[in-house]
Design a protein around this motif. Structure first.
Motif, mmCIF file in Angstrom:
data_model
loop_
_atom_site.group_PDB
_atom_site.id
_atom_site.type_symbol
_atom_site.label_atom_id
_atom_site.label_comp_id
_atom_site.label_asym_id
_atom_site.label_seq_id
_atom_site.Cartn_x
_atom_site.Cartn_y
_atom_site.Cartn_z
ATOM 1 N N LEU A 39 0.813 -1.210 0.000
ATOM 2 C CA LEU A 39 0.000 0.000 0.000
ATOM 3 C C LEU A 39 0.849 1.263 0.000
ATOM 4 O O LEU A 39 0.566 2.200 -0.736
ATOM 5 C CB LEU A 39 -0.944 0.001 1.204
ATOM 6 N N GLN A 40 1.866 1.299 0.855
ATOM 7 C CA GLN A 40 2.752 2.461 0.878
ATOM 8 C C GLN A 40 4.062 2.121 1.567
ATOM 9 O O GLN A 40 4.144 1.180 2.351
ATOM 10 C CB GLN A 40 2.089 3.655 1.552
ATOM 11 N N ARG A 49 15.661 3.778 8.448
ATOM 12 C CA ARG A 49 14.398 3.128 8.825
ATOM 13 C C ARG A 49 13.300 3.581 7.880
ATOM 14 O O ARG A 49 13.335 4.692 7.344
ATOM 15 C CB ARG A 49 14.006 3.472 10.262
ATOM 16 N N GLU A 50 12.318 2.707 7.674
ATOM 17 C CA GLU A 50 11.172 3.046 6.843
ATOM 18 C C GLU A 50 9.908 2.418 7.403
ATOM 19 O O GLU A 50 9.960 1.447 8.151
ATOM 20 C CB GLU A 50 11.390 2.603 5.395
ATOM 21 N N ALA A 51 8.778 3.002 7.023
ATOM 22 C CA ALA A 51 7.464 2.456 7.369
ATOM 23 C C ALA A 51 6.884 1.853 6.103
ATOM 24 O O ALA A 51 6.949 2.454 5.030
ATOM 25 C CB ALA A 51 6.549 3.554 7.898
ATOM 26 N N VAL A 52 6.334 0.649 6.224
ATOM 27 C CA VAL A 52 5.750 -0.058 5.095
ATOM 28 C C VAL A 52 4.375 -0.554 5.520
ATOM 29 O O VAL A 52 4.231 -1.113 6.614
ATOM 30 C CB VAL A 52 6.619 -1.269 4.673
ATOM 31 N N GLN A 53 3.365 -0.337 4.673
ATOM 32 C CA GLN A 53 2.031 -0.884 4.951
ATOM 33 C C GLN A 53 1.653 -1.851 3.842
ATOM 34 O O GLN A 53 1.825 -1.559 2.651
ATOM 35 C CB GLN A 53 0.987 0.215 5.057
ATOM 36 N N VAL A 54 1.132 -3.004 4.270
ATOM 37 C CA VAL A 54 0.760 -4.079 3.359
ATOM 38 C C VAL A 54 -0.593 -4.636 3.791
ATOM 39 O O VAL A 54 -0.827 -4.834 4.986
ATOM 40 C CB VAL A 54 1.814 -5.211 3.393
ATOM 41 N N ARG A 55 -1.459 -4.890 2.827
ATOM 42 C CA ARG A 55 -2.701 -5.612 3.110
ATOM 43 C C ARG A 55 -2.422 -7.078 2.799
ATOM 44 O O ARG A 55 -1.923 -7.409 1.720
ATOM 45 C CB ARG A 55 -3.848 -5.109 2.242
ATOM 46 N N VAL A 56 -2.737 -7.948 3.766
ATOM 47 C CA VAL A 56 -2.544 -9.387 3.588
ATOM 48 C C VAL A 56 -3.913 -10.046 3.619
ATOM 49 O O VAL A 56 -4.669 -9.881 4.585
ATOM 50 C CB VAL A 56 -1.635 -9.978 4.692
ATOM 51 N N ASP A 57 -4.242 -10.783 2.549
ATOM 52 C CA ASP A 57 -5.509 -11.513 2.462
ATOM 53 C C ASP A 57 -5.211 -13.007 2.491
ATOM 54 O O ASP A 57 -4.332 -13.488 1.767
ATOM 55 C CB ASP A 57 -6.235 -11.146 1.165
ATOM 56 N N SER A 119 -8.503 -10.762 6.312
ATOM 57 C CA SER A 119 -7.569 -9.725 5.868
ATOM 58 C C SER A 119 -6.991 -8.998 7.063
ATOM 59 O O SER A 119 -7.659 -8.815 8.080
ATOM 60 C CB SER A 119 -8.286 -8.698 4.988
ATOM 61 N N GLU A 120 -5.745 -8.554 6.900
ATOM 62 C CA GLU A 120 -5.108 -7.728 7.912
ATOM 63 C C GLU A 120 -4.385 -6.583 7.231
ATOM 64 O O GLU A 120 -3.980 -6.685 6.070
ATOM 65 C CB GLU A 120 -4.114 -8.526 8.754
ATOM 66 N N LEU A 121 -4.242 -5.490 7.974
ATOM 67 C CA LEU A 121 -3.384 -4.386 7.569
ATOM 68 C C LEU A 121 -2.131 -4.521 8.415
ATOM 69 O O LEU A 121 -2.197 -4.438 9.648
ATOM 70 C CB LEU A 121 -4.058 -3.036 7.833
ATOM 71 N N ALA A 122 -1.005 -4.772 7.765
ATOM 72 C CA ALA A 122 0.267 -4.921 8.473
ATOM 73 C C ALA A 122 1.099 -3.666 8.243
ATOM 74 O O ALA A 122 1.325 -3.267 7.104
ATOM 75 C CB ALA A 122 1.016 -6.152 7.962
ATOM 76 N N THR A 123 1.524 -3.049 9.339
ATOM 77 C CA THR A 123 2.389 -1.883 9.275
ATOM 78 C C THR A 123 3.732 -2.285 9.869
ATOM 79 O O THR A 123 3.792 -2.793 10.992
ATOM 80 C CB THR A 123 1.798 -0.701 10.063
ATOM 81 N N TYR A 124 4.783 -2.085 9.102
ATOM 82 C CA TYR A 124 6.132 -2.457 9.523
ATOM 83 C C TYR A 124 6.971 -1.198 9.722
ATOM 84 O O TYR A 124 6.939 -0.293 8.886
ATOM 85 C CB TYR A 124 6.812 -3.321 8.459
ATOM 86 N N PRO A 131 15.731 -7.477 3.871
ATOM 87 C CA PRO A 131 14.453 -7.936 3.288
ATOM 88 C C PRO A 131 13.322 -7.748 4.302
ATOM 89 O O PRO A 131 13.518 -7.946 5.502
ATOM 90 C CB PRO A 131 14.697 -9.422 3.018
ATOM 91 N N LEU A 132 12.153 -7.390 3.818
ATOM 92 C CA LEU A 132 10.992 -7.143 4.683
ATOM 93 C C LEU A 132 10.554 -8.409 5.412
ATOM 94 O O LEU A 132 10.072 -8.348 6.532
ATOM 95 C CB LEU A 132 9.838 -6.576 3.862
ATOM 96 N N LEU A 133 10.733 -9.556 4.784
ATOM 97 C CA LEU A 133 10.244 -10.808 5.344
ATOM 98 C C LEU A 133 11.287 -11.897 5.124
ATOM 99 O O LEU A 133 11.823 -12.020 4.025
ATOM 100 C CB LEU A 133 8.941 -11.172 4.635
ATOM 101 N N THR A 134 11.558 -12.667 6.178
ATOM 102 C CA THR A 134 12.471 -13.792 6.076
ATOM 103 C C THR A 134 11.780 -15.022 6.657
ATOM 104 O O THR A 134 11.295 -14.979 7.799
ATOM 105 C CB THR A 134 13.773 -13.525 6.869
#
Length: 137
Positions: A39-40, A49-57, A119-124, A131-134
């Motif tokens: 999403l952003q 550092r950064e903020a990342v938003q992802v919708r997970v279905d 669904s979830e809104l994940a904010t990192y 990498p965002l995910l390992t």
């Protein structure tokens, strides 16, 4: 070293990290019944550092296996019922409107335990150079 050289080096380093994330995240997240929609993504005032938003279905009955993130994850459940298994804590089932905080580097997993899509809104809040995910072993 010249300022121009350092700027070029920073741009190339950032591009390399972005490419690594583009190849690593889809490979890790590519799973039948799981859709991740970016999403952003924005730099934070804290360098590196950064903020990342992802919708997970998640389709009914689908689980996303054990994994970690290089920073904190803040979850807001949008729909359905999702069971979260966070290392060191008993599993918890959350429904629409519920929230969860997962500390940096903590191994966790999620599973849609409902009859409908979840669904979830994940904010990192994460380090930009990782990498965002390992996937966990």
């Amino acid at each position: 070293m010249s300022n121009r050289y350092l700027q070029s080096l920073r741009v190339l380093s950032s591009a390399a990290v972005l490419v690594a994330n583009l190849f690593t995240l889809p490979a890790a997240a590519a799973q039948a019944g799981v859709t991740r929609t970016d999403l952003q993504r924005h730099d934070l005032s804290t360098p590196g550092r950064e903020a990342v938003q992802v919708r997970v279905d998640l389709a009914p009955g689908v689980a996303f296996g054990r994994h970690t993130h290089p920073g904190e994850e803040i979850i807001y459940v949008l729909a359905g019922a999702i069971e979260y298994d966070v290392e060191g804590k008993p599993p918890v089932t959350l429904k629409a409107g519920d929230v969860l905080f997962i500390p940096a580097g903590t191994v966790h997993a999620a599973k849609n335990v409902g009859q409908d899509a979840a669904s979830e809104l994940a904010t990192y809040i994460v380090a930009k150079d990782k990498p965002l995910l390992t996937l966990a072993k």
